[in-house]
Design an enzyme around this catalytic site. Structure first.
Site, PDB file in Angstrom:
ATOM      1  CG  LEU A 244      -1.823   1.250   1.344  1.00 37.86           C
ATOM      2  CD1 LEU A 244      -2.758   1.380   0.148  1.00 37.86           C
ATOM      3  CD2 LEU A 244      -2.620   1.203   2.633  1.00 37.86           C
ATOM      4  CE1 TYR A 245       6.152   5.251   1.800  1.00 35.81           C
ATOM      5  CE2 TYR A 245       7.481   3.578   0.680  1.00 35.81           C
ATOM      6  CZ  TYR A 245       7.331   4.865   1.167  1.00 35.81           C
ATOM      7  OH  TYR A 245       8.348   5.777   1.017  1.00 35.81           O
ATOM      8  CB  ALA A 246       4.659   0.541  -3.409  1.00 30.76           C
ATOM      9  CB  THR A 248       0.229   5.981  -0.846  1.00 32.97           C
ATOM     10  OG1 THR A 248       1.484   5.634  -0.239  1.00 32.97           O
ATOM     11  CG2 THR A 248      -0.886   5.195  -0.185  1.00 32.97           C
TER      12      THR A 248
END
Length: 434
Positions: A244-246, A248
């Site tokens: 999810l970090y990637a 965003t």
């Protein structure tokens, strides 16, 4: 007892005119009394309305005053500190708003800008993703260099408006973000709040600023996700994020592109590759490995499929800072005014890495040498937690466009980190200082 004739005279007087006059006088008196009573009630109503309005106004004043005095920003003294910190002390210098200024990269970039004579104002919300005391220690370090840090959130558009009203920033170095790949599985909302909503809030303020600032911001090498072509190049596909970090950060690249296209904002995105060094983040592997080795605790080393060691393109903080400053210096100007685009503006994305991937076991070997202690290794298969097996940056584009040239190898960089760590946490020859 009155006679019937007397009763009749009282009820029906023999002089009708007299009855009419007396009845008229009686009605008049009643009307005046009623009118006087109504006027009094009306005046009382007006008085009560005025009293209520006064109370509400006073309460509003008290509430706003309370918010004003309890807020961590605003006021004459605050504005003076912001302006002083933003003051430029070199010819052709810039005035930079650095978001995430109390973070790892933000601290180093802010100090480097200040040392060469640029104006710097920091913004940070000092959240508790990792030990806030480390962020506050960085703030004290920044303060010693004459850099003022505003405590606040990038989602606070009123605060951002106030900052731009106080200083006409020429550049924004946007480093505020929710970092970490694995934490996204625990608290996904924080990533959307900071990395997407916060970015949009900042861009909205920048697009309406006059003059519009040029923006350099931190994307991530994580956007390459499941890409298996190496080294990673800016032209590679980035539509398979592994976390999810990637996702965003990839969304941030698309969002910034739209603001560049619609509003004429000059925007440069930097894809950082595993940054390490003094004042680093405690959630990073090299940092937690150092802590656990010193405390005699085991460290967990993940391995990829078929027992392949994970590898990272570890990049020393000083090299990252050079890339950030080079990007600011070559950013070009935004072309919009009052939220309207006047012409095309630069839009760029660069890899900032070291181009020399090193396996995680090799990283541990280097730490053991510098710490003069052996690690208790616990090797396990990599979990499906968003991590990727390797990263490797192609930096040829950044080298051509911004003169980026990393010079610090992992052996040298970790030696500097260990020296800082032992000093900051009070160790002497690997032993805690009492």
């Amino acid at each position: 007892m009155p006679s019937p004739s007397q009763l009749e005279d009282e009820l029906f007087p023999s002089t009708p005119g007299k009855f009419k006059i007396e009845r008229a006088h009686n009605m008049n008196r009643q009307f005046h009394r009623c009118f006087a009573s109504t006027s009094t009630m009306f005046l009382w109503a007006l008085f009560l309305i005025a009293l209520t309005a006064s109370y509400l106004s006073f309460q509003s004043f008290v509430d706003s005053g309370s918010r004003y005095f309890s807020a961590s920003w605003g006021g004459i003294q605050w504005e003076k500190q912001v302006r002083n910190s933003a003051q430029i002390h070199r010819s052709g210098g810039m005035s930079v708003l650095v978001t995430g200024a109390a973070g790892f990269v933000g601290t180093h970039v802010s100090i480097a800008l200040k040392k060469r004579g640029d104006g710097v104002v920091g913004l940070d919300n000092f959240n508790s993703y990792y030990d806030p005391s480390l962020k506050k220690a960085r703030r004290n370090l920044l303060k010693s260099h004459g850099i003022f840090i505003v405590e606040g959130d990038i989602n606070d558009n009123k605060l951002l408006d106030k900052l731009f009203d106080t200083v006409a920033f020429t550049h924004v170095m946007h480093l505020a973000a929710q970092a970490g790949v694995r934490y996204a599985m625990e608290n996904p909302g924080s990533y959307v709040h900071s990395n997407i909503a916060g970015l949009v809030t900042l861009l909205e303020v920048c697009k309406s600023a006059n003059p519009q600032p040029s923006i350099v911001w931190a994307s991530s090498s994580s956007v390459y996700g499941l890409n298996d072509k190496v080294p990673f190049s800016e032209s590679d596909q980035t539509d398979q994020p592994a976390s999810l970090y990637a996702a965003t950060k990839k969304a941030g690249e698309e969002i910034t592109h739209s603001y560049n296209h619609i509003y004429g904002l000059s925007i440069t995105g930097l894809r950082f590759f595993t940054v390490y060094g003094p004042w680093g983040r405690p959630d990073m592997a090299y940092f937690s490995f150092t802590r656990n080795i010193l405390q005699g605790k085991p460290i967990t080393i993940y391995r990829g499929k078929n027992h392949v060691d994970l590898a990272r393109d570890f990049t020393y903080i000083d090299d990252i800072v050079k890339g950030c400053l080079g990007s600011l210096d070559t950013s070009g100007k935004s072309t919009g005014s009052g939220g309207k685009k006047r012409g095309p503006a630069p839009y760029r994305i660069f890899n900032l890495g070291n181009t020399s991937p090193v396996t995680v076991p090799t990283l541990v070997n280097i730490l053991e040498r510098h710490l003069k202690m052996k690690a208790k290794r616990n090797v396990v298969e990599m979990l499906g937690n968003g991590d990727v097996p390797f990263t490797h940056a192609n930096i040829s584009l950044a080298r051509r466009r911004i003169g980026y040239k990393p010079t610090t190898d992992l052996q040298t960089g970790l030696k500097k980190f260990v020296r800082w760590y032992l000093s900051y946490y009070g160790y002497n020859n690997g032993k805690p200082v009492n």
